[in-house]
Design a protein around this motif. Structure first.
Motif, PDB file in Angstrom:
ATOM      1  N   GLY A 182       0.808  -1.205   0.000  1.00  0.00           N
ATOM      2  CA  GLY A 182       0.000   0.000   0.000  1.00  0.00           C
ATOM      3  C   GLY A 182       0.846   1.263   0.000  1.00  0.00           C
ATOM      4  O   GLY A 182       0.594   2.208  -0.752  1.00  0.00           O
ATOM      5  N   VAL A 183       1.866   1.288   0.848  1.00  0.00           N
ATOM      6  CA  VAL A 183       2.761   2.448   0.892  1.00  0.00           C
ATOM      7  C   VAL A 183       3.531   2.581  -0.416  1.00  0.00           C
ATOM      8  O   VAL A 183       3.738   3.695  -0.932  1.00  0.00           O
ATOM      9  CB  VAL A 183       3.714   2.326   2.096  1.00  0.00           C
ATOM     10  N   ARG A 184       3.939   1.481  -0.968  1.00  0.00           N
ATOM     11  CA  ARG A 184       4.667   1.513  -2.250  1.00  0.00           C
ATOM     12  C   ARG A 184       3.793   2.118  -3.349  1.00  0.00           C
ATOM     13  O   ARG A 184       4.268   2.896  -4.184  1.00  0.00           O
ATOM     14  CB  ARG A 184       5.087   0.086  -2.611  1.00  0.00           C
ATOM     15  N   LEU A 185       2.508   1.774  -3.329  1.00  0.00           N
ATOM     16  CA  LEU A 185       1.603   2.271  -4.361  1.00  0.00           C
ATOM     17  C   LEU A 185       1.377   3.776  -4.252  1.00  0.00           C
ATOM     18  O   LEU A 185       1.194   4.457  -5.281  1.00  0.00           O
ATOM     19  CB  LEU A 185       0.255   1.546  -4.277  1.00  0.00           C
ATOM     20  N   VAL A 186       1.376   4.324  -3.034  1.00  0.00           N
ATOM     21  CA  VAL A 186       1.132   5.760  -2.900  1.00  0.00           C
ATOM     22  C   VAL A 186       2.401   6.581  -3.064  1.00  0.00           C
ATOM     23  O   VAL A 186       2.335   7.812  -3.143  1.00  0.00           O
ATOM     24  CB  VAL A 186       0.474   6.094  -1.541  1.00  0.00           C
ATOM     25  N   ARG A 187       3.550   5.912  -3.174  1.00  0.00           N
ATOM     26  CA  ARG A 187       4.820   6.635  -3.305  1.00  0.00           C
ATOM     27  C   ARG A 187       5.474   6.454  -4.669  1.00  0.00           C
ATOM     28  O   ARG A 187       6.385   7.193  -5.009  1.00  0.00           O
ATOM     29  CB  ARG A 187       5.788   6.163  -2.218  1.00  0.00           C
ATOM     30  N   ARG A 188       5.024   5.473  -5.423  1.00  0.00           N
ATOM     31  CA  ARG A 188       5.628   5.192  -6.732  1.00  0.00           C
ATOM     32  C   ARG A 188       4.547   5.106  -7.792  1.00  0.00           C
ATOM     33  O   ARG A 188       3.358   4.947  -7.476  1.00  0.00           O
ATOM     34  CB  ARG A 188       6.386   3.868  -6.689  1.00  0.00           C
ATOM     35  N   PRO A 189       4.931   5.163  -9.054  1.00  0.00           N
ATOM     36  CA  PRO A 189       3.954   4.918 -10.115  1.00  0.00           C
ATOM     37  C   PRO A 189       3.348   3.529  -9.946  1.00  0.00           C
ATOM     38  O   PRO A 189       4.069   2.543  -9.791  1.00  0.00           O
ATOM     39  CB  PRO A 189       4.786   5.019 -11.408  1.00  0.00           C
ATOM     40  N   PRO A 190       2.032   3.412  -9.936  1.00  0.00           N
ATOM     41  CA  PRO A 190       1.400   2.121  -9.660  1.00  0.00           C
ATOM     42  C   PRO A 190       1.537   1.150 -10.819  1.00  0.00           C
ATOM     43  O   PRO A 190       1.750   1.534 -11.958  1.00  0.00           O
ATOM     44  CB  PRO A 190      -0.067   2.490  -9.434  1.00  0.00           C
ATOM     45  N   SER A 191       1.435  -0.116 -10.491  1.00  0.00           N
ATOM     46  CA  SER A 191       1.450  -1.184 -11.492  1.00  0.00           C
ATOM     47  C   SER A 191       0.314  -2.145 -11.185  1.00  0.00           C
ATOM     48  O   SER A 191      -0.173  -2.230 -10.048  1.00  0.00           O
ATOM     49  CB  SER A 191       2.787  -1.934 -11.460  1.00  0.00           C
ATOM     50  N   ALA A 214     -10.243  -4.658   9.130  1.00  0.00           N
ATOM     51  CA  ALA A 214      -9.747  -3.323   9.462  1.00  0.00           C
ATOM     52  C   ALA A 214      -8.779  -2.791   8.418  1.00  0.00           C
ATOM     53  O   ALA A 214      -8.517  -1.582   8.373  1.00  0.00           O
ATOM     54  CB  ALA A 214      -9.074  -3.348  10.834  1.00  0.00           C
ATOM     55  N   LEU A 215      -8.246  -3.647   7.577  1.00  0.00           N
ATOM     56  CA  LEU A 215      -7.352  -3.210   6.497  1.00  0.00           C
ATOM     57  C   LEU A 215      -8.100  -2.588   5.330  1.00  0.00           C
ATOM     58  O   LEU A 215      -7.519  -1.847   4.533  1.00  0.00           O
ATOM     59  CB  LEU A 215      -6.545  -4.405   5.972  1.00  0.00           C
ATOM     60  N   VAL A 216      -9.388  -2.888   5.209  1.00  0.00           N
ATOM     61  CA  VAL A 216     -10.118  -2.522   3.999  1.00  0.00           C
ATOM     62  C   VAL A 216     -10.198  -1.015   3.782  1.00  0.00           C
ATOM     63  O   VAL A 216      -9.992  -0.543   2.653  1.00  0.00           O
ATOM     64  CB  VAL A 216     -11.518  -3.171   4.012  1.00  0.00           C
ATOM     65  N   PRO A 217     -10.504  -0.202   4.797  1.00  0.00           N
ATOM     66  CA  PRO A 217     -10.538   1.254   4.529  1.00  0.00           C
ATOM     67  C   PRO A 217      -9.224   1.805   3.986  1.00  0.00           C
ATOM     68  O   PRO A 217      -9.227   2.632   3.071  1.00  0.00           O
ATOM     69  CB  PRO A 217     -10.874   1.849   5.908  1.00  0.00           C
ATOM     70  N   ALA A 218      -8.092   1.349   4.535  1.00  0.00           N
ATOM     71  CA  ALA A 218      -6.798   1.807   4.016  1.00  0.00           C
ATOM     72  C   ALA A 218      -6.583   1.315   2.592  1.00  0.00           C
ATOM     73  O   ALA A 218      -6.059   2.048   1.740  1.00  0.00           O
ATOM     74  CB  ALA A 218      -5.672   1.324   4.918  1.00  0.00           C
ATOM     75  N   THR A 219      -6.980   0.083   2.305  1.00  0.00           N
ATOM     76  CA  THR A 219      -6.871  -0.447   0.944  1.00  0.00           C
ATOM     77  C   THR A 219      -7.730   0.356  -0.020  1.00  0.00           C
ATOM     78  O   THR A 219      -7.306   0.692  -1.132  1.00  0.00           O
ATOM     79  CB  THR A 219      -7.275  -1.927   0.915  1.00  0.00           C
ATOM     80  N   ALA A 220      -8.958   0.688   0.408  1.00  0.00           N
ATOM     81  CA  ALA A 220      -9.840   1.501  -0.439  1.00  0.00           C
ATOM     82  C   ALA A 220      -9.237   2.882  -0.690  1.00  0.00           C
ATOM     83  O   ALA A 220      -9.319   3.416  -1.805  1.00  0.00           O
ATOM     84  CB  ALA A 220     -11.209   1.636   0.227  1.00  0.00           C
ATOM     85  N   PHE A 221      -8.617   3.447   0.325  1.00  0.00           N
ATOM     86  CA  PHE A 221      -7.967   4.757   0.177  1.00  0.00           C
ATOM     87  C   PHE A 221      -6.843   4.686  -0.852  1.00  0.00           C
ATOM     88  O   PHE A 221      -6.727   5.547  -1.732  1.00  0.00           O
ATOM     89  CB  PHE A 221      -7.434   5.200   1.536  1.00  0.00           C
ATOM     90  N   VAL A 222      -6.022   3.649  -0.763  1.00  0.00           N
ATOM     91  CA  VAL A 222      -4.919   3.492  -1.720  1.00  0.00           C
ATOM     92  C   VAL A 222      -5.459   3.291  -3.128  1.00  0.00           C
ATOM     93  O   VAL A 222      -4.967   3.897  -4.096  1.00  0.00           O
ATOM     94  CB  VAL A 222      -4.016   2.314  -1.309  1.00  0.00           C
ATOM     95  N   LEU A 223      -6.487   2.448  -3.273  1.00  0.00           N
ATOM     96  CA  LEU A 223      -7.057   2.204  -4.600  1.00  0.00           C
ATOM     97  C   LEU A 223      -7.652   3.484  -5.181  1.00  0.00           C
ATOM     98  O   LEU A 223      -7.549   3.731  -6.391  1.00  0.00           O
ATOM     99  CB  LEU A 223      -8.124   1.111  -4.512  1.00  0.00           C
ATOM    100  N   ALA A 224      -8.254   4.309  -4.334  1.00  0.00           N
ATOM    101  CA  ALA A 224      -8.813   5.570  -4.822  1.00  0.00           C
ATOM    102  C   ALA A 224      -7.707   6.497  -5.312  1.00  0.00           C
ATOM    103  O   ALA A 224      -7.851   7.168  -6.359  1.00  0.00           O
ATOM    104  CB  ALA A 224      -9.620   6.236  -3.703  1.00  0.00           C
ATOM    105  N   LEU A 225      -6.604   6.572  -4.566  1.00  0.00           N
ATOM    106  CA  LEU A 225      -5.481   7.399  -5.001  1.00  0.00           C
ATOM    107  C   LEU A 225      -4.889   6.889  -6.312  1.00  0.00           C
ATOM    108  O   LEU A 225      -4.559   7.678  -7.207  1.00  0.00           O
ATOM    109  CB  LEU A 225      -4.408   7.437  -3.922  1.00  0.00           C
ATOM    110  N   VAL A 226      -4.738   5.572  -6.415  1.00  0.00           N
ATOM    111  CA  VAL A 226      -4.182   4.995  -7.635  1.00  0.00           C
ATOM    112  C   VAL A 226      -5.085   5.290  -8.823  1.00  0.00           C
ATOM    113  O   VAL A 226      -4.618   5.700  -9.904  1.00  0.00           O
ATOM    114  CB  VAL A 226      -3.994   3.471  -7.460  1.00  0.00           C
TER     115      VAL A 226
END
Length: 441
Positions: A182-191, A214-226
């Motif tokens: 998740g952190v990698r996706l918000v800091r680098r170009p996603p793949s 409890a991980l799902v909200p953070a995962t949803a946040f990352v997916l939205a940013l991507v």
């Protein structure tokens, strides 16, 4: 023995021998197979070994009884009803069925040893995930990676739980990998591979234990940013990513409810007011007009659960360090937290706002979920179910905080890392000594 290990073993045994989950029986049902009940040891663990004055029998006759019971053939019908662990999805238990089957030529103890070894290997995955996460945030600073990962791999309660048959071992690993990706996706170009990895790790966490939700909200946040970044800031893309996360949450809840058979969560206003009182009672002194929850009758429940139980309460929580040790551990942890905040404030450690949001969402949702489940149990007339070890999926974030604290050091960073590593190693050895003294001295 780690908490509930007999029930977790029963689940694996039923999958391996019968191809299905064991049925849930009454509280006084035997723990699991006839071979183990004949030995009569684990079936007494919940009531007898919790007494600190009791020492297990180590006479040759007791060992012969164990060996004879373990060597006896097992019929599928021998597996008895299990406890609340039957509400868990079978992913972790199916993975444990592999070492169980691999040791099928031996006795009960050979199977149990290989199953514990598998959980121990999952702890290595957790530590590796923390190492990769810290490296992502420190530019692969090996000194900081070593110190932060050591706080994960040598955390006493985590290694204790992961040394037994317990789905928490898989949950820890899934959290560590999901946080790293998740952190990698918000800091680098996603793949596409990274997105699939994040979703996969989140699904594994959900299927390991309900706490994975409890991980799902953070995962949803990352997916939205991507989605937003890939489609040039489109609001619809962000909403699509959030919707994907919401769908994952709904699916996870449905799966867990389908397995556990639990009723929908009660969100009536009176219930929410009661939850507020419960939280006050957990963390703060009770006011004269407030209801006292019987299951929270322990002194200072916040301190007992989040400090004593999370750092190290072994066995059935009755094996603990001397009280002063927890004061020292809490003071050290607070010192590192302050130092990490200083590093953030002065720009010596720059994880980025998106990374902090991922960490904050994960921690807030896990803690809130733990409290809600405990409140529901207490409010329903049951006993307290909250335990400090339920916080341990957040260990990789703690490792990041340690790395951030050490980033304040410019000239003696290696010495600081050596102190952290040495301190965790000493604490680990001290933990083993405390447990050995309880059961073997």
């Amino acid at each position: 023995m780690v908490p509930d290990e007999a029930e977790h073993f029963a689940y694996v045994q039923s999958l391996a021998e019968n191809g299905k989950r064991p049925p849930r029986g009454p509280p006084d049902a035997p723990l699991f197979s006839t071979e183990e009940r004949t030995a009569g040891a684990l079936a007494r663990t919940g009531g007898v070994l919790a007494d600190t004055a009791y020492k297990p029998a180590w006479e040759p006759s007791a060992e012969r009884a164990w060996r004879a019971a373990g060597a006896r053939g097992l019929a599928p019908g021998d597996i008895a009803a299990s406890g609340s662990q039957t509400e868990h999805t079978p992913l972790y238990y199916a993975s444990e069925a592999v070492p169980y089957a691999a040791a099928s030529g031996g006795d009960l103890f050979g199977r149990l040893f290989l199953m514990r070894l598998w959980s121990g290997l999952l702890m290595l995955v957790t530590t590796a995930g923390a190492w990769l996460l810290i490296g992502e945030l420190t530019g692969k600073d090996r000194v900081l990676q070593l110190a932060g990962a050591a706080c994960v791999g040598l955390q006493p309660m985590a290694t204790f739980i992961s040394a037994g048959v317990n789905p928490d071992a898989l949950l820890y690993a899934a959290y560590a990998i999901a946080l790293w990706i998740g952190v990698r996706l918000v800091r680098r170009p996603p793949s596409a591979g990274a997105v699939a990895g994040l979703i996969g790790a989140t699904v594994v966490a959900i299927l390991a234990k309900p706490a994975g939700l409890a991980l799902v909200p953070a995962t949803a946040f990352v997916l939205a940013l991507v989605a937003r970044d890939r489609l040039r800031g489109s609001r619809r893309a962000a909403l699509a990513g959030a919707a994907a996360g919401a769908g994952l949450l709904v699916a996870g809840v449905a799966v867990n409810r389908g397995v556990s058979g639990r009723a929908p969560v009660d969100l009536q206003p009176a219930t929410l007011r009661g939850f507020g009182t419960y939280l006050w009672d957990f963390y703060l002194p009770r006011l004269p007009f407030q209801h006292r929850y019987p299951a929270l009758s322990i002194d200072n429940p916040g301190w007992t659960v989040w400090v004593k139980h999370a750092w190290g309460s072994f066995g059935l929580l009755e094996v603990q360090f001397p009280g002063g040790v927890y004061v020292v551990l809490a003071a050290v942890a607070l010192g590192f937290l302050v130092a990490a905040g200083t590093a953030l404030a002065k720009g010596r450690f720059r994880p980025g706002r998106a990374t902090l949001a991922v960490f904050g969402l994960t921690a807030a949702c896990l803690v809130a979920g733990i409290h809600w489940v405990d409140f529901q149990a207490v409010n329903g007339g049951g006993g307290r179910v909250i335990q400090g070890r339920y916080l341990l999926p957040l260990m990789p974030i703690v490792g990041v905080a340690v790395a951030a604290a050490l980033s304040n050091l410019t000239r003696r960073r290696e010495a600081g890392a050596a102190v952290v590593l040495g301190g965790m190693a000493v604490l680990q050895l001290f933990s083993l000594a405390v447990v050995a003294g309880r059961y073997f001295a």
